[in-house]
Write an enzyme that holds these catalytic residues in place. Structure first.
Site, PDB file in Angstrom:
ATOM      1  N   GLY A 239       0.638  -1.285   0.116  1.00 49.53           N
ATOM      2  CA  GLY A 239      -0.017  -0.013  -0.025  1.00 49.53           C
ATOM      3  C   GLY A 239       0.720   1.311   0.011  1.00 49.53           C
ATOM      4  O   GLY A 239       0.156   2.296  -0.228  1.00 49.53           O
ATOM      5  N   GLU A 275       3.781  -6.760   1.679  1.00 47.90           N
ATOM      6  CA  GLU A 275       3.409  -7.088   0.335  1.00 47.90           C
ATOM      7  C   GLU A 275       3.296  -5.967  -0.509  1.00 47.90           C
ATOM      8  O   GLU A 275       2.336  -5.404  -1.185  1.00 47.90           O
ATOM      9  CB  GLU A 275       2.048  -7.803   0.269  1.00 47.90           C
ATOM     10  CG  GLU A 275       1.770  -8.882   1.291  1.00 47.90           C
ATOM     11  CD  GLU A 275       0.392  -9.211   1.554  1.00 47.90           C
ATOM     12  OE1 GLU A 275      -0.570  -8.429   1.273  1.00 47.90           O
ATOM     13  OE2 GLU A 275       0.021 -10.309   1.992  1.00 47.90           O
ATOM     14  N   PRO A 276       4.532  -5.201  -0.941  1.00 47.18           N
ATOM     15  CA  PRO A 276       4.303  -4.099  -1.591  1.00 47.18           C
ATOM     16  C   PRO A 276       4.215  -4.359  -3.112  1.00 47.18           C
ATOM     17  O   PRO A 276       4.961  -5.637  -3.667  1.00 47.18           O
ATOM     18  CB  PRO A 276       5.783  -3.466  -1.312  1.00 47.18           C
ATOM     19  CG  PRO A 276       6.647  -4.617  -0.988  1.00 47.18           C
ATOM     20  CD  PRO A 276       6.013  -5.518  -0.372  1.00 47.18           C
ATOM     21  N   ARG A 278       3.009  -1.499  -5.881  1.00 48.67           N
ATOM     22  CA  ARG A 278       3.087  -0.542  -6.722  1.00 48.67           C
ATOM     23  C   ARG A 278       4.381   0.308  -6.461  1.00 48.67           C
ATOM     24  O   ARG A 278       5.006   0.793  -7.351  1.00 48.67           O
ATOM     25  CB  ARG A 278       2.050   0.418  -6.062  1.00 48.67           C
ATOM     26  CG  ARG A 278       1.917   1.645  -6.822  1.00 48.67           C
ATOM     27  CD  ARG A 278       0.853   2.917  -6.141  1.00 48.67           C
ATOM     28  NE  ARG A 278      -0.369   2.281  -6.106  1.00 48.67           N
ATOM     29  CZ  ARG A 278      -1.636   2.398  -6.802  1.00 48.67           C
ATOM     30  NH1 ARG A 278      -1.400   2.715  -8.002  1.00 48.67           N
ATOM     31  NH2 ARG A 278      -2.591   1.599  -6.495  1.00 48.67           N
ATOM     32  N   ARG A 314      -5.966   3.387 -15.692  1.00 51.09           N
ATOM     33  CA  ARG A 314      -6.277   4.143 -14.299  1.00 51.09           C
ATOM     34  C   ARG A 314      -6.715   5.744 -14.233  1.00 51.09           C
ATOM     35  O   ARG A 314      -7.322   5.903 -13.636  1.00 51.09           O
ATOM     36  CB  ARG A 314      -4.384   4.161 -13.660  1.00 51.09           C
ATOM     37  CG  ARG A 314      -3.904   2.739 -13.221  1.00 51.09           C
ATOM     38  CD  ARG A 314      -2.905   2.910 -12.638  1.00 51.09           C
ATOM     39  NE  ARG A 314      -3.003   3.270 -11.232  1.00 51.09           N
ATOM     40  CZ  ARG A 314      -2.630   4.957 -10.830  1.00 51.09           C
ATOM     41  NH1 ARG A 314      -2.234   5.599 -11.905  1.00 51.09           N
ATOM     42  NH2 ARG A 314      -3.080   4.995  -9.784  1.00 51.09           N
ATOM     43  N   CYS A 346     -13.709   4.450 -28.396  1.00 54.36           N
ATOM     44  CA  CYS A 346     -15.053   5.327 -28.438  1.00 54.36           C
ATOM     45  C   CYS A 346     -15.896   5.525 -27.143  1.00 54.36           C
ATOM     46  O   CYS A 346     -16.944   4.861 -26.870  1.00 54.36           O
ATOM     47  CB  CYS A 346     -15.986   4.668 -29.515  1.00 54.36           C
ATOM     48  SG  CYS A 346     -15.159   4.581 -31.167  1.00 54.36           S
ATOM     49  N   GLU A 347     -15.257   6.145 -26.292  1.00 57.43           N
ATOM     50  CA  GLU A 347     -15.944   6.532 -24.934  1.00 57.43           C
ATOM     51  C   GLU A 347     -15.295   7.752 -24.592  1.00 57.43           C
ATOM     52  O   GLU A 347     -14.025   8.240 -24.640  1.00 57.43           O
ATOM     53  CB  GLU A 347     -15.275   5.397 -23.848  1.00 57.43           C
ATOM     54  CG  GLU A 347     -15.866   4.054 -24.064  1.00 57.43           C
ATOM     55  CD  GLU A 347     -16.461   3.386 -22.812  1.00 57.43           C
ATOM     56  OE1 GLU A 347     -17.057   4.055 -22.170  1.00 57.43           O
ATOM     57  OE2 GLU A 347     -16.782   2.092 -23.070  1.00 57.43           O
TER      58      GLU A 347
HETATM   59  C1  LIG Z   1      -3.168  -5.071  -4.135  1.00 56.72           C
HETATM   60  C2  LIG Z   1      -2.683  -5.770  -2.857  1.00 56.72           C
HETATM   61  C3  LIG Z   1      -1.322  -5.419  -2.371  1.00 56.72           C
HETATM   62  C4  LIG Z   1      -0.241  -4.513  -2.983  1.00 56.72           C
HETATM   63  O1  LIG Z   1      -1.011  -2.997  -2.829  1.00 56.72           O
HETATM   64  P1  LIG Z   1       0.233  -1.997  -3.469  1.00 56.72           P
HETATM   65  O2  LIG Z   1      -0.683  -0.961  -3.058  1.00 56.72           O
HETATM   66  O3  LIG Z   1       0.456  -2.063  -4.749  1.00 56.72           O
HETATM   67  O4  LIG Z   1       1.375  -2.053  -2.634  1.00 56.72           O
HETATM   68  C5  LIG Z   1      -0.892  -6.072  -1.136  1.00 56.72           C
HETATM   69  N1  LIG Z   1      -1.645  -6.990  -0.675  1.00 56.72           N
HETATM   70  C6  LIG Z   1      -2.881  -7.295  -0.908  1.00 56.72           C
HETATM   71  C7  LIG Z   1      -3.716  -8.183  -0.147  1.00 56.72           C
HETATM   72  C8  LIG Z   1      -3.487  -6.388  -2.051  1.00 56.72           C
HETATM   73  O5  LIG Z   1      -4.731  -6.613  -2.387  1.00 56.72           O
END
Ligand SMILES: *Cc1c(COP(=O)(O)O)cnc(C)c1O
Length: 421
Positions: A239, A275-276, A278, A314, A346-347
């Site tokens: 996140g 769990e990075p 992005r 996005r 076409c949107e």
């Molecule tokens: C999407 C997600 C992430 C990654 O989030 P980022 O914002 O990309 O770091 C990690 N864990 C879970 C469970 C997710 O759904």
């Protein structure tokens, strides 16, 4: 920091000029920098140095096999949210013991696959899922390692579509029910409770919501241990956000995040998983497109590109900002002009930017969307029967197409006309 820099007035991906790649691949295409991916993974890995930890890259941000192979080779684990992502991580060489399985709707087939091939833990998000996993594990004569995903009810202060840690979101088990749910899990013989999981949202630009959530996590760890549960692992989710607009103030760095984690959770003695997605892949990629036309409308000018919302959704989906830069730097000086930057789909939603100030561009010019390495190619589709956008990986002066653009023949062959028509 990334590795997309101007040299002699031409934007490069590491050592390769983007016009060269455009000539080989055709536009639009994504290009990723191996050096940037590597650097970002290491920033997280180093941020947690001294604590037992594993960086489980969130595969959904960019799931190209070459990207997974590169990160896996550096020691990354994987956070997967489907059987398909699990298979991709394994195909890229990431061992099952380094894979965590998240998501609110895991099917029994997906559970069986992961249990059969190896899994570090399932992040279980509901009581019915717990029951299903228990049954699958028992039927296979094994026990499934689980953490329960707890929804801490904190406001991540990010876009509503990517906020996941509020009580109204579909994710996780309400923290108010954590005690009873852990008791229920402990009573199921097919489950082995190993820890707690949280993930409060994506593109967070402030540490405060993380700290609020992790403070609750530390307290919950003590409570659950007091209840007799063995909590040895804390999965903190992903996140951490990236600066999409160079002009804005920068979000916190992984090292600052790491300091906070150590301060809030260090004395739990738990192994830390993060769990990075992005932050690892986002600034490691750009989308390169070509100007098809400059159209002078009644009250605005439109820059019509050969990339569209099906290639990068996005802006249409999250009102996201991407910096758009010319691949060949214009002469210094000269006025900027204002464009609506759009694609050919076409949107009306196929709009990348409204009233964007840019140096004048003309037909045939190349532009690059910055920060497009995460949630870019993975969300692409063939809407409007536009071929799926290709991907290229660069490392130094090496480049390779890591997903080719399909031919129209391949696209046609995917559909079948029944013989009775
Ligand atoms: C999407 C997600 C992430 C990654 O989030 P980022 O914002 O990309 O770091 C990690 N864990 C879970 C469970 C997710 O759904």
């Amino acid at each position: 920091m990334d590795h997309f820099l101007y040299r002699d007035g031409v934007l490069h991906a590491e050592d390769i000029p983007l016009p060269d790649l455009s000539a080989q691949t055709g536009t639009p295409f994504y290009v990723y920098s191996a050096a940037t991916l590597t650097r970002h993974f290491r920033l997280f890995d180093e941020a947690l140095e001294g604590m037992e930890h594993l960086v489980c890259y969130a595969v959904k941000a960019n799931s190209n096999l070459a990207v997974l192979r590169l990160l896996g080779g550096l020691g990354a684990g994987a956070d997967v949210v489907s059987g398909g992502e699990y298979r991709k991580a394994r195909a890229a060489g990431i061992p099952g013991e380094r894979i965590v399985f998240s998501g609110v709707g895991k099917t029994r087939e997906e559970m069986r696959l992961a249990l059969g091939e190896g899994i570090r833990q399932f992040n279980v998000e509901s009581e019915p899922e717990m029951e299903a996993l228990n049954a699958v594990a028992l039927s296979m004569g094994t026990r499934a390692p689980v953490a329960l995903r707890i929804n801490p009810d904190v406001d991540a202060k990010t876009h509503a579509k990517i906020s996941t840690g509020k009580s109204e979101n579909k994710f996780g088990i309400p923290i108010s029910r954590a005690g009873s749910t852990y008791a229920a899990a402990a009573a199921l013989p097919g489950l082995e409770v190993v820890g707690i999981d949280m993930h409060i949202g994506s593109q967070l630009t402030d540490l405060a919501p993380f700290e609020q959530a992790y403070t609750k996590l530390a307290a919950l760890t003590r409570t659950l241990r007091g209840d007799g549960h063995r909590i040895v692992r804390l999965d903190l989710g992903g996140g951490l956000g990236i600066p999409y607009e160079r002009s804005n103030s920068a979000p916190p760095l992984p090292v600052e995040y790491g300091h906070m984690v150590r301060r809030v959770l260090g004395d739990t003695g738990c192994e830390i998983l993060i769990e990075p997605g992005r932050l690892i892949a986002g600034n490691a990629g750009v989308l390169v497109a070509r100007v098809i036309y400059v159209k002078h409308g009644e009250d605005r000018d439109f820059l019509i590109l050969d990339a569209a919302m099906n290639d990068l959704i996005r802006p249409a989906m999250y009102d996201a900002h991407h910096d758009i830069v010319p691949v060949v730097e214009p002469e210094p000086g000269g006025d900027s002009v204002t464009y609506d930057v759009v694609g050919p789909v076409c949107e009306t939603g196929d709009t990348f930017a409204r009233q964007r100030r840019l140096k004048p561009l003309k037909e045939g010019d190349l532009v690059a969307f910055r920060s497009a390495g995460a949630y870019g190619a993975v969300m692409a589709s063939e809407y409007n029967s536009r071929p799926l956008v290709p991907e290229v990986l660069v490392s130094g002066d090496h480049s390779a197409v890591i997903r080719a653009r399909p031919s129209f023949e391949e696209m046609l062959n995917r559909d079948t006309i029944p013989e009775w028509l």
